[in-house]
Each structure stands twice: as C-alpha cells, then as structure tokens.
Design an enzyme around this catalytic site. Structure first.
Site, mmCIF file in Angstrom:
data_model
loop_
_atom_site.group_PDB
_atom_site.id
_atom_site.type_symbol
_atom_site.label_atom_id
_atom_site.label_comp_id
_atom_site.label_asym_id
_atom_site.label_seq_id
_atom_site.Cartn_x
_atom_site.Cartn_y
_atom_site.Cartn_z
ATOM 1 N N ASN A 1 -2.603 -57.085 153.596
ATOM 2 C CA ASN A 1 -1.473 -56.581 152.825
ATOM 3 C C ASN A 1 -1.888 -55.370 152.012
ATOM 4 O O ASN A 1 -2.751 -55.492 151.142
ATOM 5 C CB ASN A 1 -0.950 -57.667 151.891
ATOM 6 C CG ASN A 1 0.367 -57.292 151.242
ATOM 7 O OD1 ASN A 1 1.416 -57.364 151.871
ATOM 8 N ND2 ASN A 1 0.319 -56.857 149.996
ATOM 9 N N GLU A 2 -1.284 -54.232 152.311
ATOM 10 C CA GLU A 2 -1.541 -53.009 151.546
ATOM 11 C C GLU A 2 -3.019 -52.842 151.257
ATOM 12 O O GLU A 2 -3.408 -52.645 150.103
ATOM 13 C CB GLU A 2 -0.759 -53.037 150.226
ATOM 14 C CG GLU A 2 0.718 -52.827 150.378
ATOM 15 C CD GLU A 2 1.422 -52.586 149.043
ATOM 16 O OE1 GLU A 2 0.831 -52.886 147.989
ATOM 17 O OE2 GLU A 2 2.560 -52.096 149.056
ATOM 18 N N TYR B 1 13.649 -60.016 139.822
ATOM 19 C CA TYR B 1 13.346 -58.753 140.497
ATOM 20 C C TYR B 1 14.527 -57.784 140.509
ATOM 21 O O TYR B 1 14.504 -56.777 141.179
ATOM 22 C CB TYR B 1 12.892 -59.047 141.940
ATOM 23 C CG TYR B 1 11.838 -58.091 142.449
ATOM 24 C CD1 TYR B 1 10.492 -58.288 142.145
ATOM 25 C CD2 TYR B 1 12.177 -56.994 143.218
ATOM 26 C CE1 TYR B 1 9.521 -57.419 142.607
ATOM 27 C CE2 TYR B 1 11.215 -56.106 143.684
ATOM 28 C CZ TYR B 1 9.889 -56.327 143.383
ATOM 29 O OH TYR B 1 8.921 -55.468 143.841
ATOM 30 N N GLU C 1 8.497 -52.903 152.905
ATOM 31 C CA GLU C 1 8.890 -53.404 151.584
ATOM 32 C C GLU C 1 9.708 -52.311 150.939
ATOM 33 O O GLU C 1 9.157 -51.304 150.489
ATOM 34 C CB GLU C 1 7.673 -53.701 150.696
ATOM 35 C CG GLU C 1 6.935 -54.957 151.054
ATOM 36 C CD GLU C 1 5.800 -55.265 150.078
ATOM 37 O OE1 GLU C 1 5.862 -54.815 148.909
ATOM 38 O OE2 GLU C 1 4.839 -55.935 150.497
ATOM 39 N N TYR D 1 5.918 -64.240 152.925
ATOM 40 C CA TYR D 1 4.474 -64.338 152.772
ATOM 41 C C TYR D 1 4.078 -65.797 152.966
ATOM 42 O O TYR D 1 4.889 -66.708 152.732
ATOM 43 C CB TYR D 1 4.059 -63.955 151.351
ATOM 44 C CG TYR D 1 3.903 -62.484 151.058
ATOM 45 C CD1 TYR D 1 3.086 -61.676 151.829
ATOM 46 C CD2 TYR D 1 4.518 -61.925 149.940
ATOM 47 C CE1 TYR D 1 2.905 -60.333 151.505
ATOM 48 C CE2 TYR D 1 4.339 -60.577 149.612
ATOM 49 C CZ TYR D 1 3.531 -59.788 150.407
ATOM 50 O OH TYR D 1 3.344 -58.473 150.091
ATOM 51 N N GLU E 1 2.741 -60.624 143.000
ATOM 52 C CA GLU E 1 2.873 -61.085 141.613
ATOM 53 C C GLU E 1 2.633 -62.602 141.551
ATOM 54 O O GLU E 1 3.243 -63.323 140.763
ATOM 55 C CB GLU E 1 4.240 -60.712 141.022
ATOM 56 C CG GLU E 1 4.417 -59.258 140.764
ATOM 57 C CD GLU E 1 4.499 -58.418 142.037
ATOM 58 O OE1 GLU E 1 3.505 -57.697 142.313
ATOM 59 O OE2 GLU E 1 5.496 -58.460 142.747
HETATM 60 C C1 GLA Z 1 3.378 -54.432 146.877
HETATM 61 C C2 GLA Z 1 2.928 -55.761 147.431
HETATM 62 C C3 GLA Z 1 3.921 -56.864 147.159
HETATM 63 C C4 GLA Z 1 4.419 -56.798 145.741
HETATM 64 C C5 GLA Z 1 4.999 -55.428 145.463
HETATM 65 C C6 GLA Z 1 5.496 -55.236 144.048
HETATM 66 O O1 GLA Z 1 4.207 -53.797 147.735
HETATM 67 O O2 GLA Z 1 2.678 -55.686 148.806
HETATM 68 O O3 GLA Z 1 3.304 -58.082 147.407
HETATM 69 O O4 GLA Z 1 3.353 -57.038 144.890
HETATM 70 O O5 GLA Z 1 4.012 -54.459 145.635
HETATM 71 O O6 GLA Z 1 6.443 -56.154 143.725
#
Ligand code: GLA
Ligand code: CA
Length: 782
Positions: A183-184, A327, A261, A79, A125
């Site tokens: 992102n998402e 993690y 991911e 990122y 996070e």
């Molecule tokens: C999502 C986000 C990541 C991270 C994960 C959880 O996939 O894209 O940046 O926050 O969740 O760790």
C-alpha cells in the site's frame, strides 16, 4: 425420530450442496485491455466504494453495501486488517465481525464486485497500519522490509487470508476482481525486491489470472512500480485529474487509468477541527473521471467507526486519530445518506447505462435518545495487581502488553532543589509524587520533560502512561508504547549539573480489556463516587459504571464531553477512545449492540471527569474542541527579525501543479527555515503550500520527523490549514492563509537541530491551477 432424521438430511443437504449463489455464478475474467479494464472481455469502468468491515457492526454490513450500491457503485474495495485477524501470534480469527469472506459474499449477493487490499500494511488510520503489535516483541524487526521474521509472518498471514478469499476470485465465480500489492509503498521507501516478494506471495495464493495492482501517488509511483502490475494513483477531492495521470500516460499510454483512492473527505485527529471537503468538488472530480472513462474507488464511501483501540496515529509528529472515521464521506459514520450522498447519486445516475438507480435502503435501526444518567459506581484501576520488577522501565511490548496503560513506580533520590524530569513516554504520561499529581507529558504536544518540586529521599514517583493508537503512516510505524528509554532527573545543585538515571522500577500493566474493568469492580467497587469523596481521593482516575434502560433499541450517540480521557465499553463492546479536547465528543453506539431493558456503560477515565454523567443524543458531535489554547502559531514573540538576514535564495516559483526545487548557491547552516511569500501567482489569492522538503548537502531529503511550526503570520484554522500541513507527508493537505491577510506571508519551521541545507523542494496545492501558489519568495535558513 423420523422427523429428526428428515431434519438431519436437510441440514446435510444444505451443508454439502452448492448454495443457490454458488450455483448461479459462472467463472469470469477481469483483465486490462487497451486503455480500459475488461470484465469478461468487455470494457469496464470500476466504480468502487471503499468500506471497512471492522468499522461497521456486522449486523449492518449488508445495509452499508446496499447504500453503496444505491450510489451507482459496481464494486466495494476493502482492506484486510492483519491485526484484527491475528491478535495473538498464530491465533487466527475469521469469524463473526472478522468474517471477511462473508462480507465478500454479501457484496456478491448484492451484485457488487470486490477489490481486496490485503496489505500486509494498509495505513487506513488504523492501529499500526494494520500490522500486529506483537511483531515489535522482536525489537530489531524491520517492518515492511525483507526482514526474515517479518516476511515469514506476512506469508503465513496472507496464506490464511487466502484460505478465506482465494475461492472467491472472479475466476472461480466469486466477486473478487483485483487484489492490491502492499500500500502506497512510495511514501515509505524504495524497495522493489520487497514489493516483488509481496507480489509473488499474493500471486501464489490467488493464481496468476487474478489482476494485481499497486497504488501510489503520481509523484512517487515510479520508485516501486513493477513492470507486470497495474499502476493506479491515489489523490483527493479537488485534485487536477489530468495532472495526476500525466506521468502514467507518458509511461504507459495504453494502460487503463484508475484512481484507487479518491479521498471524499479526510480523517480527524485529536485536538484539531473536524475535516470536511466540499461535495461539489468531490462530485465534479468523479464526473470528470467518469466522462474520461477513468475508474475509481471512493475512499471513503462510508468510513464508519474505529471501535475500541483500533484508531491509529499519524506522523511526522504524533497525531492520534479520533474514534469516528466519518471522513465526511457521502454515507456518514452511522450509515445515513448525507447531502453529499444525494449530489453524488444524481451525478452517478448519468453513468448508469440508462438504467434506474438502485433503491436507497431503509436504515436498519431508528435513532434514539437516552436521558442523562450518572455513572455511580467507581473502581480504581491499579490496586492490588501483580507487579513486574525491572531495573529499567519496560515498554508495553517487553511486558507482552498490546494496549492499555502501565503504572510505573520507583523510589526517588534526594533532590533538594527544583529539577527537570525527562523521558520519552508513549503516549500520555501523568506524573505523581507520593500520589500527588505533578503534571503530564503529552506526546501529542511533543512534550518530553516536566519540572519537579524539591524531593526528599524515598518519596514515591509514579508515572501512569496510557497508549493511544500506534502510528500508521510514514517511517515511524515502529511505535513502541509506554516508557521508551531512560527516565532521568536533572538539577543544578550547588552550581553543579547533577543527573540521576532512575532505576529499580516496578510496573503494573493494565490491559485495555472489558474483563479487566469488570474485575476491578468485583475487587474494589465503591458506590456514589463523587458524593462520598472516594473518587476524589483517587484524583477521579478510574473505572466508572452506570446503567440506562431502554424500551426500544436504536442507534444513539453517547455524549462524553464532561469526561477526561480514556475508553468506553457498552454492554461489553469496546466503543472507542474519548478525550475532552475533542473535536469528537460523542461516541456512535449502534443499536444492534444495545438491548431492551438494562444496558451497562463503563468508562475508564485516566484523567477524571468533571461530572460522571452521560446522555444519548440524536446527532453526533464531531467538531467541538475544548482546548486550553488555540492551535495557531501566531505568537508574535516567535516571529524572527529577518531584516538584517541574508536570504538563502530569492526568486519566483513557476505557475502550475507539481514539485519544484530551488537550489541554493551555497550550503546554508541553520536550525530554522523561514519562507517569505511576497506574492501569489494569482493576485489576491490566499497563499498556500502543500508540502516542503529540504535537501541536505548530499542532495537527499532531510528527515522532517523533528519539524515543528514555529511561526505563521496567518493560518486558516477552519478545515485545519495550519503551518504543520506543509510537512505532514500528505500532498492533499496544505497551509492556507486567512481571507484578507496581508502579504508578505511568513512561515517559520523549527528543524529540531542545526542542519546543512542545499535546496528546498516545494509543492503547491494539487487542485487545477494550483490555487494560492506562490510567486515571489525569499527563503532563509538561520
Ligand atoms: C492513504 C492510505 C489510506 C489512508 C489515506 C488517508 O491513501 O493508502 O490507507 O490512510 O491515505 O485517509
Ligand atoms: Ca501536506
């Protein structure tokens, strides 16, 4: 003189001649072909390792890249964290720890490709999901939308990143093969025009040949999926992989598949157990993907540390993340191989084209211990500072304060009886009357009020508010700090409800900054805090300083379990947040930031320590909770009596993965949702639910922001499978009942206020066969 000229000539050559690296690499291509990616025209499976450069001390970057390579990975995925590069508006920093181009060059030097995810929002996070806090100085800003100011700042920032990284794309002979757009976005909203604008911005910067992609969840990627971008899915260890790609396969049968991911573990939040995921499930999932030619990025392969104030907070609710970003990844927080690493490496060897796996590099530093020492110097933190007067309490952002604390003071009215003080404090407020501690208002616990004793007119009310990380996920990322809104006192005086809205405040902003701490010692230093009673007079709240001496440097884990809550600086480096509640009790202190001889430790403790001592241990402590009470929701007094209640719906869910909706015959009104699980699909299974939503009369999902778990007959606390997991906006986390707990199971959720409800949406676990999925149910809204 001649020698000097020669030296200058050599220096000039080094500066202007292409480096060996640049000379050796040729322009290449990375594209999508029939069901596969193509690297220079050849089928290619991406095996990427997610690592975050700000979470790794720069001197260790190359070691961590080599560790990823030793797992058989062929790329790193990163990122870009906007808020570390532009900490002040228009002041950009891409040097030292922020030199992301150098990180990419190091990857290339080690034969690794790079996937770049430049946001602007990254989640991760990380404080505010990577967005800079100063955006909030424009109070009505719309984040992650086509707000003119937001978009203007995004474009300027992406341009600056482009200056660093656009010369490093594969088309130009660099390592960057793909760039991610936003992102998402699916878990934030539906806004194709916004996502398109981000896409266009990145395309202008990186050129139309560079592969662009979007990542989302299988359940929501269609909402914002743009026709001309590659779509990748995010999901975690244990997920049913075919199910995750089913919809994509239907829509784009010839597209390559990639899990952008694949979650190796999970992040930790303050006050809850350390999260882990089984190594075998992770390795099996990756094995399955590789056997099917599916590309992936393993999030995280090495998580590292959210140093300083960079850890974010999750939402719904407010769940600040701990400092460690270990993690439960295969490469642990401090860069060492875990058992998961070795299992993964063995599996990855099968897919290494018959070649020998790259060697596992030696750690750059040994692990050392430090004997216990006392922090004997003390300084208060809000003495003799400049004060900001204002009628109303101001937020940090209004005072131009990014991180830290503020000391809010006002004068109280006469309140002859007990009263209740109410306010929205972000995030941890301590209340004092005439310097006597009254109590706290803790946002983590959703607290908003506090009982005050009878007050005499003119008594001093002081509120010390400490900010934790800004929310990084969901709609709540617009997270102002400090006191937000009014501070109000309510009391019943002579049978009348009386309300005082407190005005005329003075504020002392206390920035989270090493130099601020040093100044406090210069102005007010006191030696031996505990023995002379001075720190006690300050309730123990303040800065503490102490030293330890090293003959040899190395990585260590400083233990802070006897301290209250605050921040730590070692030799001027901001190491991160501490909080006695745990689960994290030690901070990772990299040896590259220590030195032979005297080393300095400063602790800012906003609560006060039990004992101001610290020691360095050889192992981290990431899983020691020190809570007043358990997190479970099994207080029998909270259990509703549903005997005479009429269910809103009774029936059976279908077996298998994926969302299901149960519509009610009639609209139901009520403040609580109770779901009773009479049986599971597989007999004897422990019941589990990953996510729940309620739909309002208009068929739209009701906001889960105010939701709280009221009662659960059984919750597995190990691994954090509490009731809250059904509304944490994460499909990979779930409520799970304990082994042997008897059916029926009952989960009750407080919706915060009365709602009209038409339907319930239910998601079982994402794993193959949806373990623990519920069969017969009764749903109540009451
Ligand atoms: C999502 C986000 C990541 C991270 C994960 C959880 O996939 O894209 O940046 O926050 O969740 O760790
Ligand atoms: Ca969940």
């Amino acid at each position: 003189m001649k020698q000097l000229l020669q030296k200058l000539a050599v220096a000039a050559m080094l500066m202007f001649a292409p480096t060996a690296l640049q000379a050796a690499v040729k322009p290449g291509s990375f594209t999508t072909g029939d069901k596969t990616f193509l690297l220079n025209g050849e089928p290619f499976v991406v095996k990427a390792a997610e690592v975050h450069y700000p979470r790794i001390p720069r001197p260790y970057w190359e070691h961590r890249i080599k560790m990823c390579k030793a797992l058989g990975m062929n790329a790193v995925c990163i990122y870009i964290f906007w808020n570390i590069h532009e900490q002040q508006e228009n002041v950009f920093d891409f040097t030292g720890q922020n030199d992301v181009a150098e990180f990419c060059r190091l990857a290339q030097k080690n034969g690794m490709y790079v996937i770049v995810r430049p946001g602007p929002y990254v989640c991760a996070e990380w404080e505010m999901g990577g967005l800079p806090w100063w955006l909030l100085k424009k109070k009505d800003i719309k984040l992650r939308e086509r707000d003119p100011y937001f978009m203007e700042r995004v474009k300027i920032f992406e341009q600056k990143v482009g200056e660093q990284l656009a010369p490093l794309t594969i088309q130009k002979g660099g390592p960057i093969i793909m760039v991610q757009v936003e992102n998402e976005y699916g878990s934030y909203g539906e806004d194709k025009p916004y996502v398109s604008e981000i896409r266009d911005c990145l395309r202008n910067i990186y050129g139309k040949e560079l592969a662009l992609f979007q990542c989302d969840w299988s359940s929501n990627f269609e909402k914002n999926g743009l026709d001309d971008l590659t779509w990748t899915m995010n999901f975690g260890t244990g997920a049913n992989i075919d199910q995750q790609f089913r919809r994509l396969g239907e829509l784009r049968p010839n597209a390559p598949k990639m899990c952008s991911e694949f979650w190796s573990g999970w992040f930790d939040k303050w006050g809850a157990r350390h999260e882990t995921r089984p190594a075998k499930d992770m390795v099996d999932g990756m094995d399955e993907m590789l056997s099917k030619g599916i590309s992936f990025s393993l999030y995280m392969t090495h998580g590292g540390t959210s140093f300083g104030h960079w850890a974010g907070a999750n939402s719904p609710g407010f769940a600040p993340d701990v400092t460690s970003y270990d993690y439960d990844a295969p490469i642990n927080e401090y860069g060492h191989a875990t058992p998961k690493f070795w299992e993964l490496r063995q599996m990855m060897a099968k897919y290494n084209d018959g070649k020998k796996m790259p060697a596992v590099p030696k750690a750059p530093m040994p692990i050392i211990t430090v004997p216990k020492f006392e922090l004997t110097e003390f300084a208060p933190f809000y003495r003799n500072q400049h004060l900001i007067p204002n009628v109303n309490p101001m937020t940090f952002e209004e005072m131009d304060l990014g991180w830290g604390m503020t000391y809010y003071v006002t004068s109280l009215p006469e309140v002859p009886v007990q009263s209740v003080l109410t306010m929205e404090a972000h995030d941890y407020a301590q209340v004092f009357i005439d310097d006597k501690y009254i109590g706290k208002i803790d946002r983590v616990k959703n607290e908003k009020s506090l009982t005050l004793p009878a007050i005499r007119k003119g008594q001093k009310l002081a509120i010390l508010v400490e900010a934790m990380g800004r929310i990084n996920f969901g709609r709540a990322i617009k997270d102002f700090k400090g006191i937000v809104g009014d501070v109000v006192i309510n009391a019943e005086v002579d049978d009348n409800e009386v309300t005082w809205n407190l005005k005329k405040w003075t504020m002392t902003p206390i920035e989270d900054d090493y130099s601020r701490a040093v100044k406090a010692f210069d102005a007010n230093k006191v030696e031996r805090p505990l023995s002379d009673g001075f720190a006690k007079r300050e309730n123990g709240r303040g800065y503490y300083r102490g030293y330890f001496t090293l003959k040899k440097v190395g990585d260590t884990f400083l233990n802070f379990e006897t301290w209250g809550k605050g921040q730590v600086y070692v030799n001027g480096h901001a190491m991160g947040r501490i909080w006695s509640i745990g689960p994290q009790q030690t901070l990772y202190v990299p040896g590259c930031w220590l030195k032979k001889g005297k080393n300095e430790v400063i602790v800012l403790d906003i609560v006060g320590p039990k004992e101001p001592v610290v020691w360095g241990q050889a192992e981290p402590e990431l899983n020691k909770l020190q809570l007043e009470k358990s997190n479970k929701h099994n207080n029998i007094g909270d259990k509703p009596d549903l005997n005479s209640a009429t269910p809103a719906a009774t029936g059976a869910f279908k077996a298998g993965n994926g969302w299901q909706t149960i519509s009610f015959d009639a609209t139901q009104k009520g403040r609580y949702l109770a779901i009773e699980c009479l049986s599971t699909q597989k007999e004897g299974d422990r019941a589990a639910i990953a996510e729940l939503y309620l739909q309002g009369q208009d068929g739209k999902r009701i906001s889960r922001e105010p939701w709280k778990t009221k009662y659960a007959n059984s919750e597995e606390e190990n691994g954090n499978h509490l009731g809250d997991k059904v509304f944490d906006l994460q499909e990979s986390t779930y409520w799970l009942t304990e082994k042997g707990a008897a059916q029926p199971h009952l989960l009750v959720i407080d919706l915060g206020s009365e709602q009209s409800v038409k339907a319930l949406e239910y998601l079982p676990r994402a794993e193959q066969g949806a373990p623990g999925s519920i069969k017969n149910f009764k749903i109540y809204i009451y």
